[in-house]
Each structure stands twice: as C-alpha cells, then as structure tokens.
Design a protein around this motif. Sequence first.
Motif, short mmCIF file in Angstrom:
data_model
loop_
_atom_site.label_atom_id
_atom_site.label_comp_id
_atom_site.label_asym_id
_atom_site.label_seq_id
_atom_site.Cartn_x
_atom_site.Cartn_y
_atom_site.Cartn_z
N GLU A 50 -31.14 9.32 24.75
CA GLU A 50 -31.22 10.17 25.94
C GLU A 50 -32.67 10.58 26.22
O GLU A 50 -33.14 10.52 27.34
CB GLU A 50 -30.35 11.41 25.80
CG GLU A 50 -30.44 12.31 27.02
CD GLU A 50 -29.66 13.60 26.90
OE1 GLU A 50 -29.70 14.37 27.86
OE2 GLU A 50 -29.03 13.83 25.86
N VAL A 51 -33.39 10.98 25.16
CA VAL A 51 -34.77 11.41 25.34
C VAL A 51 -35.63 10.24 25.82
O VAL A 51 -36.41 10.37 26.76
CB VAL A 51 -35.33 12.00 24.02
CG1 VAL A 51 -36.83 12.23 24.12
CG2 VAL A 51 -34.61 13.29 23.67
N ALA A 52 -35.47 9.08 25.21
CA ALA A 52 -36.25 7.91 25.61
C ALA A 52 -35.98 7.53 27.06
O ALA A 52 -36.90 7.22 27.82
CB ALA A 52 -35.94 6.74 24.69
N THR A 53 -34.72 7.57 27.47
CA THR A 53 -34.36 7.23 28.85
C THR A 53 -34.96 8.22 29.83
O THR A 53 -35.56 7.83 30.84
CB THR A 53 -32.83 7.21 29.01
OG1 THR A 53 -32.29 6.24 28.12
CG2 THR A 53 -32.42 6.88 30.44
N ARG A 54 -34.84 9.51 29.55
CA ARG A 54 -35.37 10.53 30.47
C ARG A 54 -36.90 10.45 30.56
O ARG A 54 -37.46 10.59 31.63
CB ARG A 54 -34.92 11.91 30.05
CG ARG A 54 -33.46 12.17 30.34
CD ARG A 54 -33.07 13.56 29.89
NE ARG A 54 -31.73 13.90 30.24
CZ ARG A 54 -31.40 14.82 31.15
NH1 ARG A 54 -32.33 15.47 31.80
NH2 ARG A 54 -30.14 15.08 31.40
N LEU A 55 -37.57 10.23 29.43
CA LEU A 55 -39.03 10.12 29.48
C LEU A 55 -39.47 8.87 30.22
O LEU A 55 -40.44 8.90 30.97
CB LEU A 55 -39.61 10.15 28.06
CG LEU A 55 -39.56 11.51 27.35
CD1 LEU A 55 -40.08 11.37 25.93
CD2 LEU A 55 -40.33 12.57 28.11
N SER A 56 -38.76 7.76 30.04
CA SER A 56 -39.14 6.53 30.74
C SER A 56 -38.93 6.68 32.25
O SER A 56 -39.65 6.07 33.04
CB SER A 56 -38.37 5.33 30.21
OG SER A 56 -37.00 5.43 30.53
N ASP B 241 -45.73 9.71 36.00
CA ASP B 241 -45.89 11.10 36.42
C ASP B 241 -46.54 11.88 35.28
O ASP B 241 -46.47 11.48 34.12
CB ASP B 241 -44.52 11.75 36.71
CG ASP B 241 -43.81 11.10 37.88
OD1 ASP B 241 -44.50 10.51 38.75
OD2 ASP B 241 -42.58 11.17 37.92
N ASP B 242 -47.16 12.99 35.63
CA ASP B 242 -47.64 13.89 34.58
C ASP B 242 -46.42 14.51 33.92
O ASP B 242 -45.46 14.88 34.59
CB ASP B 242 -48.52 15.00 35.17
CG ASP B 242 -49.86 14.48 35.64
OD1 ASP B 242 -50.31 13.44 35.12
OD2 ASP B 242 -50.47 15.12 36.51
N VAL B 243 -46.46 14.61 32.63
CA VAL B 243 -45.35 15.19 31.89
C VAL B 243 -45.80 16.50 31.27
O VAL B 243 -46.83 16.55 30.61
CB VAL B 243 -44.86 14.23 30.78
CG1 VAL B 243 -43.76 14.88 29.95
CG2 VAL B 243 -44.37 12.92 31.39
N LEU B 244 -45.06 17.56 31.53
CA LEU B 244 -45.35 18.87 30.97
C LEU B 244 -44.36 19.13 29.85
O LEU B 244 -43.15 19.03 30.04
CB LEU B 244 -45.21 19.95 32.05
CG LEU B 244 -45.41 21.39 31.58
CD1 LEU B 244 -46.84 21.60 31.11
CD2 LEU B 244 -45.08 22.35 32.71
N VAL B 245 -44.88 19.44 28.68
CA VAL B 245 -44.03 19.71 27.52
C VAL B 245 -44.22 21.16 27.11
O VAL B 245 -45.34 21.60 26.89
CB VAL B 245 -44.38 18.78 26.34
CG1 VAL B 245 -43.52 19.10 25.14
CG2 VAL B 245 -44.20 17.32 26.75
N LYS B 246 -43.14 21.90 27.04
CA LYS B 246 -43.17 23.27 26.54
C LYS B 246 -42.65 23.26 25.12
O LYS B 246 -41.55 22.76 24.86
CB LYS B 246 -42.30 24.18 27.42
CG LYS B 246 -42.28 25.61 26.95
CD LYS B 246 -41.41 26.47 27.85
CE LYS B 246 -41.37 27.90 27.35
NZ LYS B 246 -40.49 28.74 28.18
#
Length: 58
Positions: free
Chosen positions: A35-41, A46-51
């Motif tokens: 799920e994480v790999a799919t959502r990140l791909s 795009d710029d990705v913001l990680v909290k």
Amino acid sequence: MKDNSFEFSANMKKVTLDKNGAQVLLTVEDTDFLEVATRLSNTAGDDVLVKITPKQMD
C-alpha cells in the motif's frame, strides 16, 4: 492541490542531507509495504511532504 495524505508506520534507517533537501530511507512492515509503495508511486514527480511523529511509548 488535492490531499493524498495517508499514515503508515516505519523505522528510519538513514537520513542524508544535501543541497537538494533530504533523502530518508525508511523500513516499512511487510503488511503495509504494498500500500505504501503504491501510494508513493502515485505521487511520483510531486513534492512529497513527510510528517514524522514519534512512536508513543506504553
């Protein structure tokens, strides 16, 4: 910009800072990996913001 935010648990393995920003190597539980790999791909390009939120201690 639409909100594509989601939460997942990960361990931080390595952080590299350079003039372009930060690269963070995370390890994710096997059950969440797909799920994480799919959502990140889906946000590629795009710029990705990680909290980062510390794990709560019991």
